[in-house]
Design an enzyme around this catalytic site. Structure first.
Site, short mmCIF file in Angstrom:
data_model
loop_
_atom_site.label_atom_id
_atom_site.label_comp_id
_atom_site.label_asym_id
_atom_site.label_seq_id
_atom_site.Cartn_x
_atom_site.Cartn_y
_atom_site.Cartn_z
N LYS A 119 0.83 -1.21 0.00
CA LYS A 119 0.00 0.00 0.00
C LYS A 119 0.87 1.26 0.00
CE LYS A 119 -1.28 2.63 3.05
NZ LYS A 119 -1.63 3.24 4.34
N ASP A 137 -6.11 0.99 0.88
CA ASP A 137 -6.06 1.12 2.34
C ASP A 137 -7.41 0.66 2.91
OD1 ASP A 137 -7.89 3.11 1.89
OD2 ASP A 137 -6.82 4.66 3.00
#
Ligand code: SF4
Length: 209
Positions: A119, A137
């Site tokens: 991420k 996320d």
């Protein structure tokens, strides 16, 4: 939700959040990497409060590589765990020793850095380097699946499915649309469905009614 409806949902999100962008303040890939590591389980607003002093004291990866955890941690303590400080220093030592002091711009290099997962790497690639990347996320994972844009068990599966659905040139912006939508409207506990531009086509909303 069928493919046409998914495309419609993305168009609506784009119209709802034309200004959506990264809220972390940064001016180069090093700053974006540090800010993104600090932002895990912390608000961007809080990160933005501490980073000016951090970047003034440690202006680049080589300077940060020389830092001591006991000096850095008090400066970033309000953003959470001590491991964030040690990860930032360890990542910058690798950047100094293996990448000439420059944050690498390849996923496979970024994810080798302590504190940098997929991420964070996608956020850095997209925001700091302008390389198409779709970071998943907690908001992006929840909202994508809740609306019906994808059905995925993991963030990795969400990334795979969403990057097949969204045109490559829109990956970075779509990430921000979904984050903003998750923060302000499609909230985790109580989504504001009545105010939502997607209420006519959202899978979750259909199930509720
Ligand atoms: S209708 Fe409700 S659940 Fe669906 S996207 Fe909007 S806020 Fe989220």
């Amino acid at each position: 939700m069928n493919l046409e409806t998914k495309k419609k949902a993305l168009e609506i999100l784009e119209e709802m959040y034309p200004e959506a962008k990264a809220e972390l303040v940064f001016s180069n890939p090093y700053e974006m990497m540090v800010a993104t590591i600090l932002s895990a389980q912390c608000t961007d607003k809080q990160v933005n409060k501490v980073t000016p002093a951090v970047f003034a004291r440690y202006p680049d990866a080589c300077a940060m590589a020389e830092a001591r955890v006991e000096d850095l941690y008090p400066m970033v303590k309000s953003c959470g765990f001590k491991t964030k400080a040690s990860n930032i220093i360890a990542a910058c030592r690798i950047i100094r020793d293996e990448f000439g002091g420059q944050v690498p711009d390849r996923m496979e290099d970024l994810v080798r850095l302590p504190g940098v997962g997929r991420k964070t790497a996608n956020v850095v690639l997209s925001n700091a380097f302008g390389i198409p990347a779709f970071a998943v996320d907690t908001h992006v994972f929840r909202v994508s699946n809740r609306i019906g844009l994808c059905r995925a068990e993991t963030v990795e599966e969400t990334e795979r499915k969403m990057t097949r659905l969204i045109p490559r040139e829109k990956w970075g912006n779509a990430h921000h649309w979904l984050i903003w939508h998750g923060r302000w409207v499609c909230k985790a506990q109580r989504p504001l469905c009545e105010e939502c531009g997607l209420k006519e086509i959202c899978d979750y909303r259909k199930k509720q009614s």
